[in-house]
Design a protein around this motif. Sequence first.
Motif, PDB file in Angstrom:
ATOM      1  N   SER A 160      19.873  24.588 -70.196  1.00  0.00           N
ATOM      2  CA  SER A 160      18.882  25.374 -69.454  1.00  0.00           C
ATOM      3  C   SER A 160      18.150  24.502 -68.426  1.00  0.00           C
ATOM      4  N   LEU A 161      17.736  23.284 -68.837  1.00  0.00           N
ATOM      5  CA  LEU A 161      17.053  22.380 -67.898  1.00  0.00           C
ATOM      6  C   LEU A 161      17.984  21.980 -66.752  1.00  0.00           C
ATOM      7  N   HIS A 162      19.245  21.757 -67.067  1.00  0.00           N
ATOM      8  CA  HIS A 162      20.212  21.380 -66.034  1.00  0.00           C
ATOM      9  C   HIS A 162      20.343  22.485 -64.984  1.00  0.00           C
ATOM     10  N   ARG A 163      20.438  23.712 -65.454  1.00  0.00           N
ATOM     11  CA  ARG A 163      20.576  24.841 -64.527  1.00  0.00           C
ATOM     12  C   ARG A 163      19.297  25.015 -63.689  1.00  0.00           C
ATOM     13  N   GLN A 164      18.143  24.884 -64.322  1.00  0.00           N
ATOM     14  CA  GLN A 164      16.888  25.019 -63.580  1.00  0.00           C
ATOM     15  C   GLN A 164      16.783  23.937 -62.493  1.00  0.00           C
ATOM     16  N   THR A 165      17.163  22.709 -62.839  1.00  0.00           N
ATOM     17  CA  THR A 165      17.101  21.618 -61.866  1.00  0.00           C
ATOM     18  C   THR A 165      18.043  21.874 -60.696  1.00  0.00           C
ATOM     19  N   LEU A 166      19.254  22.369 -61.003  1.00  0.00           N
ATOM     20  CA  LEU A 166      20.198  22.708 -59.925  1.00  0.00           C
ATOM     21  C   LEU A 166      19.606  23.744 -58.986  1.00  0.00           C
ATOM     22  N   VAL A 167      18.992  24.774 -59.582  1.00  0.00           N
ATOM     23  CA  VAL A 167      18.401  25.838 -58.753  1.00  0.00           C
ATOM     24  C   VAL A 167      17.301  25.279 -57.857  1.00  0.00           C
ATOM     25  N   ARG A 168      16.453  24.421 -58.383  1.00  0.00           N
ATOM     26  CA  ARG A 168      15.340  23.873 -57.598  1.00  0.00           C
ATOM     27  C   ARG A 168      15.855  22.957 -56.483  1.00  0.00           C
ATOM     28  N   ILE A 169      16.901  22.152 -56.781  1.00  0.00           N
ATOM     29  CA  ILE A 169      17.473  21.291 -55.734  1.00  0.00           C
ATOM     30  C   ILE A 169      18.092  22.137 -54.627  1.00  0.00           C
ATOM     31  N   GLU A 170      18.796  23.195 -55.024  1.00  0.00           N
ATOM     32  CA  GLU A 170      19.408  24.059 -54.016  1.00  0.00           C
ATOM     33  C   GLU A 170      18.339  24.776 -53.189  1.00  0.00           C
ATOM     34  N   GLU A 171      17.233  25.163 -53.857  1.00  0.00           N
ATOM     35  CA  GLU A 171      16.134  25.769 -53.106  1.00  0.00           C
ATOM     36  C   GLU A 171      15.552  24.745 -52.095  1.00  0.00           C
ATOM     37  N   TYR A 172      15.464  23.490 -52.504  1.00  0.00           N
ATOM     38  CA  TYR A 172      14.964  22.442 -51.597  1.00  0.00           C
ATOM     39  C   TYR A 172      15.920  22.269 -50.421  1.00  0.00           C
ATOM     40  N   TYR A 173      17.224  22.281 -50.698  1.00  0.00           N
ATOM     41  CA  TYR A 173      18.223  22.226 -49.627  1.00  0.00           C
ATOM     42  C   TYR A 173      18.041  23.392 -48.663  1.00  0.00           C
ATOM     43  N   THR A 174      17.834  24.556 -49.217  1.00  0.00           N
ATOM     44  CA  THR A 174      17.692  25.753 -48.366  1.00  0.00           C
ATOM     45  C   THR A 174      16.480  25.639 -47.443  1.00  0.00           C
ATOM     46  N   SER A 175      15.361  25.160 -48.013  1.00  0.00           N
ATOM     47  CA  SER A 175      14.149  25.013 -47.177  1.00  0.00           C
ATOM     48  C   SER A 175      14.385  23.967 -46.081  1.00  0.00           C
ATOM     49  N   ILE A 176      15.128  22.889 -46.415  1.00  0.00           N
ATOM     50  CA  ILE A 176      15.439  21.875 -45.389  1.00  0.00           C
ATOM     51  C   ILE A 176      16.295  22.487 -44.290  1.00  0.00           C
ATOM     52  N   GLU A 177      17.319  23.201 -44.670  1.00  0.00           N
ATOM     53  CA  GLU A 177      18.242  23.768 -43.679  1.00  0.00           C
ATOM     54  C   GLU A 177      17.559  24.822 -42.832  1.00  0.00           C
ATOM     55  N   ASN A 178      16.675  25.594 -43.436  1.00  0.00           N
ATOM     56  CA  ASN A 178      15.939  26.591 -42.653  1.00  0.00           C
ATOM     57  C   ASN A 178      15.053  25.908 -41.611  1.00  0.00           C
ATOM     58  N   GLN A 179      14.385  24.805 -42.033  1.00  0.00           N
ATOM     59  CA  GLN A 179      13.499  24.117 -41.095  1.00  0.00           C
ATOM     60  C   GLN A 179      14.299  23.416 -39.995  1.00  0.00           C
ATOM     61  N   VAL A 180      15.461  22.853 -40.377  1.00  0.00           N
ATOM     62  CA  VAL A 180      16.335  22.226 -39.371  1.00  0.00           C
ATOM     63  C   VAL A 180      16.779  23.269 -38.346  1.00  0.00           C
ATOM     64  N   TYR A 181      17.135  24.443 -38.830  1.00  0.00           N
ATOM     65  CA  TYR A 181      17.567  25.516 -37.936  1.00  0.00           C
ATOM     66  C   TYR A 181      16.428  25.892 -36.983  1.00  0.00           C
ATOM     67  N   THR A 182      15.210  25.953 -37.539  1.00  0.00           N
ATOM     68  CA  THR A 182      14.058  26.301 -36.687  1.00  0.00           C
ATOM     69  C   THR A 182      13.841  25.254 -35.588  1.00  0.00           C
ATOM     70  N   ILE A 183      13.975  23.994 -35.965  1.00  0.00           N
ATOM     71  CA  ILE A 183      13.771  22.913 -34.970  1.00  0.00           C
ATOM     72  C   ILE A 183      14.876  22.921 -33.929  1.00  0.00           C
ATOM     73  N   CYS A 184      16.147  23.050 -34.405  1.00  0.00           N
ATOM     74  CA  CYS A 184      17.286  22.981 -33.486  1.00  0.00           C
ATOM     75  C   CYS A 184      17.223  24.053 -32.405  1.00  0.00           C
ATOM     76  N   TYR A 185      16.813  25.222 -32.780  1.00  0.00           N
ATOM     77  CA  TYR A 185      16.903  26.340 -31.828  1.00  0.00           C
ATOM     78  C   TYR A 185      15.535  26.821 -31.356  1.00  0.00           C
ATOM     79  N   SER A 186      14.548  25.926 -31.450  1.00  0.00           N
ATOM     80  CA  SER A 186      13.259  26.239 -30.826  1.00  0.00           C
ATOM     81  C   SER A 186      13.401  26.033 -29.306  1.00  0.00           C
ATOM     82  N   PRO A 187      12.828  26.887 -28.489  1.00  0.00           N
ATOM     83  CA  PRO A 187      12.933  26.738 -27.027  1.00  0.00           C
ATOM     84  C   PRO A 187      12.453  25.371 -26.554  1.00  0.00           C
TER      85      PRO A 187
END
Length: 584
Positions: free
Chosen positions: A48-75
């Motif tokens: 259970s802890l392993h799965r929770q940690t995976l989910v949190r790391i993937e959520e962190y990846y998602t937030s990074i990628e979303n912010q990178v996308y925002t920076i890349c395509y800001s006018p």
Amino acid sequence: MKYKRHNLFHQFVLLAIIICGIVAISFCVMLLYVHNYSLRSSSQVLDSLHRQTLVRIEEYYTSIENQVYTICYSPTLQEYIQTDNIEERIDMLDSLKSLHSGAYLALDSLIGIAAFDTEGKVIRSSMENLFQEQLPSEFTDVVDYHYIFAPSNSLGLSRNSFAALSPAYSLIPKSRLLGDRIGTIVLTFNTDHLTSIMRNNNMPDYFYLVLTDSLGNVIAASSGTAANYYRSDIWEQENPEAYIYSTLPQSGWQLHSFMPHSFLRDEIKPLLAIISVTGCLFFALLLLLLYMLRHKILQPISRLSGFMARVPMDRHPVRFEARENNELGAMIYVMNQMLDDLEQKSRQLQTSQAKAYAMELARKDMEILAYRNQINPHFLYNTLDCICSMAMYHGVEEIAGISESLSTMFRYAVKGDSFATIRQELSYVQEYAAIISCRFMGRINIHINAGTETLELRTIKLLIQPLVENAVFHGLERRVGSGNVYVQTTITGEEALLISVRDDGIGIRCDVLEALQKGILDAQTDDPTAPQAEKSIGLRNIARRIHLYYGSRGIIHIHSMEGTGTTVTITLPLTEGENVCIES
């Protein structure tokens, strides 16, 4: 037969050894069960802890990628990268700083943002970046999000860091379509946030979580002990109790979750100590029980056994001394009382035997006197034979017939054993019928109807004739006119011999019939003190004899109605062949 003695104490010792073995096996089974149960429970928690940690790391990846996308395509960034005018870029610095500030606020552990052109040269860099002047050639043509881990003291960084790389494309005006590639955006992070994800507040200390890159470098761990455990390669050699492994698809990094052997050993140690102490106490109590059993029970029983063996040989009365104040002492007290009672009864028995011996001598003297005064039976039926011969000589056939019949009946009654066949019994009845016919001048007739299958069956002697005699003298003698007695023997369907004696006489009054039936019931009992009926051949005598020989399976029944006659029915059991069952 010689008594074979078995040592009871040795048997108890063997039983104690068996009990100790069973208890030891039970403890081992319990310990194994606890180990397996703890392993299953801990494995479930670790998963259970392993799965929770995976989910949190993937959520962190998602937030990074979303912010990178925002920076890349800001006018602002798009215009900044695509213009070569220095003055225009200076004018856009404030807007670019504002864009970077939003990224720093949105992303934990972000320490630097850098923009590189298509040739890998830095265009804009802020704070601490993984690549300061030039982007390595292998990363200039990345087409998707890419993650790079850099240990401390590498590339000029003071601590463990990682970078998220993303290609930047131009935006076609007035559309959402991407144009040509204009560069690469690199966001640099330290591993503090990943470490906080690994160090879950709810996670026990004995669970180790380690995040590594594809080369096996430790990126973050739940603790320093967990990182050292992974780096030491001990886990590969000792094969942890529980181990889970997952690869993150975005970065190719690996999440390892361990539960070392030492945890279960530490968990089971208190239980093992409890079991050891309990086993020692149990063993000590068992030894104490054997000691008390030997000294408090077995040794007194052995002394008691020796005393009981000496009792018959002691001329003078002795008693066993009771030293135990318990149930055994109470038993010894009762045994001494029993010996006192036996001694008293023995004296009484000796006195009674002396009296009985004197009475027996007196009875024998009376028997001898009776034998001297009795008439010899041979003299009687020899005299009857003489009368028969004299009657035949003088031509008096009636007297000769009666004398012959009486002599035959007398011989049948006094000779032979206690059993006879139905044929012999009916022959005896026929002799009696001849005498009755002569005495009553043919007024009373006796009819015999016997089944041929019954003639050779054996029964007790003098069973049928007394019933016929009762029918004649109690049923027909006082009747006016002629009378008949019907004797019948058959075998019933229940494999029983049925003897029926019926007369057409005056019958029996109800009160007399009840008294007869009660007398029959009194005679049919197993009580040896039961009345032996009258010293005659009446119904009670017959009922008593039937019960003595046949038990409850011999039945006698009387049916009578006043003025119409009486029927006496006897039912006797059969055994295999043609023998009547005789019971003692």
